[in-house]
Design a protein around this motif. Sequence first.
Motif, PDB file in Angstrom:
ATOM      1  N   ALA A   1     -43.195 -11.446  22.345  1.00 32.24           N
ATOM      2  CA  ALA A   1     -43.511 -11.396  23.774  1.00 32.24           C
ATOM      3  C   ALA A   1     -42.841 -10.203  24.439  1.00 32.24           C
ATOM      4  N   SER A   2     -41.586  -9.959  24.094  1.00 36.93           N
ATOM      5  CA  SER A   2     -40.850  -8.857  24.718  1.00 36.93           C
ATOM      6  C   SER A   2     -41.455  -7.507  24.362  1.00 36.93           C
ATOM      7  N   GLU A   3     -42.032  -7.380  23.171  1.00 31.53           N
ATOM      8  CA  GLU A   3     -42.679  -6.130  22.773  1.00 31.53           C
ATOM      9  C   GLU A   3     -43.950  -5.894  23.582  1.00 31.53           C
ATOM     10  N   ALA A   4     -44.731  -6.961  23.762  1.00 32.36           N
ATOM     11  CA  ALA A   4     -45.959  -6.828  24.561  1.00 32.36           C
ATOM     12  C   ALA A   4     -45.623  -6.435  25.993  1.00 32.36           C
ATOM     13  N   LEU A   5     -44.540  -6.997  26.524  1.00 27.65           N
ATOM     14  CA  LEU A   5     -44.131  -6.651  27.882  1.00 27.65           C
ATOM     15  C   LEU A   5     -43.622  -5.214  27.948  1.00 27.65           C
ATOM     16  N   GLU A   6     -42.815  -4.818  26.979  1.00 31.33           N
ATOM     17  CA  GLU A   6     -42.242  -3.470  26.977  1.00 31.33           C
ATOM     18  C   GLU A   6     -43.322  -2.401  26.871  1.00 31.33           C
ATOM     19  N   HIS A   7     -44.276  -2.599  25.967  1.00 32.90           N
ATOM     20  CA  HIS A   7     -45.296  -1.584  25.723  1.00 32.90           C
ATOM     21  C   HIS A   7     -46.535  -1.783  26.591  1.00 32.90           C
ATOM     22  N   ARG A   8     -46.564  -2.911  27.314  1.00 30.32           N
ATOM     23  CA  ARG A   8     -47.673  -3.209  28.234  1.00 30.32           C
ATOM     24  C   ARG A   8     -49.008  -3.284  27.512  1.00 30.32           C
ATOM     25  N   GLN A   9     -48.974  -3.732  26.256  1.00 35.78           N
ATOM     26  CA  GLN A   9     -50.213  -3.878  25.504  1.00 35.78           C
ATOM     27  C   GLN A   9     -50.027  -4.822  24.335  1.00 35.78           C
ATOM     28  N   GLY A  10     -51.145  -5.276  23.800  1.00 34.39           N
ATOM     29  CA  GLY A  10     -51.156  -6.125  22.616  1.00 34.39           C
ATOM     30  C   GLY A  10     -52.564  -6.633  22.411  1.00 34.39           C
ATOM     31  N   ILE A  11     -52.859  -7.118  21.190  1.00 33.98           N
ATOM     32  CA  ILE A  11     -54.142  -7.773  21.024  1.00 33.98           C
ATOM     33  C   ILE A  11     -53.989  -9.222  21.487  1.00 33.98           C
TER      34      ILE A  11
END
Length: 201
Positions: A71-81
């Motif tokens: 979750a923290s990675e999606a928030l940091e990079h502002r993207q995800g599948i």
Amino acid sequence: MNLILETDDLDAYRKSSDIIDYQVAAIRERAVRITEGIQDDLEIIRTVYHFVRDEIAHSVDIQGTVVTCKASEALEHRQGICYAKAHLLAALLRSLGIPTGFCYQKLVLDDEDKPWLVLHGLNAVYIESLKKWIRLDARGNKAGVTAEFSTVEEKLAFEVRTELGEQEDLMIYVRPSTNAVHALTHSKTVEELLAHLPAEV
């Protein structure tokens, strides 16, 4: 739609983990910031859902190059599948004490070029004021794909087409799909990830 709980223990749907990592300060702070001043649980859920759906891009839509999982990675990079966005939605809501689980559909990835079934990830959220679980799809809208917040009639990104072999999984899982997490963590690029999307939870 009769959804099935993996467990009746609502607290299980509030827990953090390595993937649903709301122990990371950035997750908790963002959840508090975007819901500041909102008291109604329905509006809190709606606000958080819209944030993830609209403010966190789907990596494929933006030709993203980074693969996020936590979750923290999606928030940091502002993207995800879809999987990563579902992880983020769960983390934000769980950090606010709102039970949130994981749901999956088996969908045809590409009607023409790649006609195989893959998992599509979304969430189920418990609304205390309504004593009701609802499914929400924060994949992100685009031309031909429209998901909305609704407590009455589901408005998910994709409608399951049983005639093509697509399937609904009605289970509300406590933890994200092991196979989805494996695909995310073992893919170096989004292109590689798309070639290894799982078909089973």
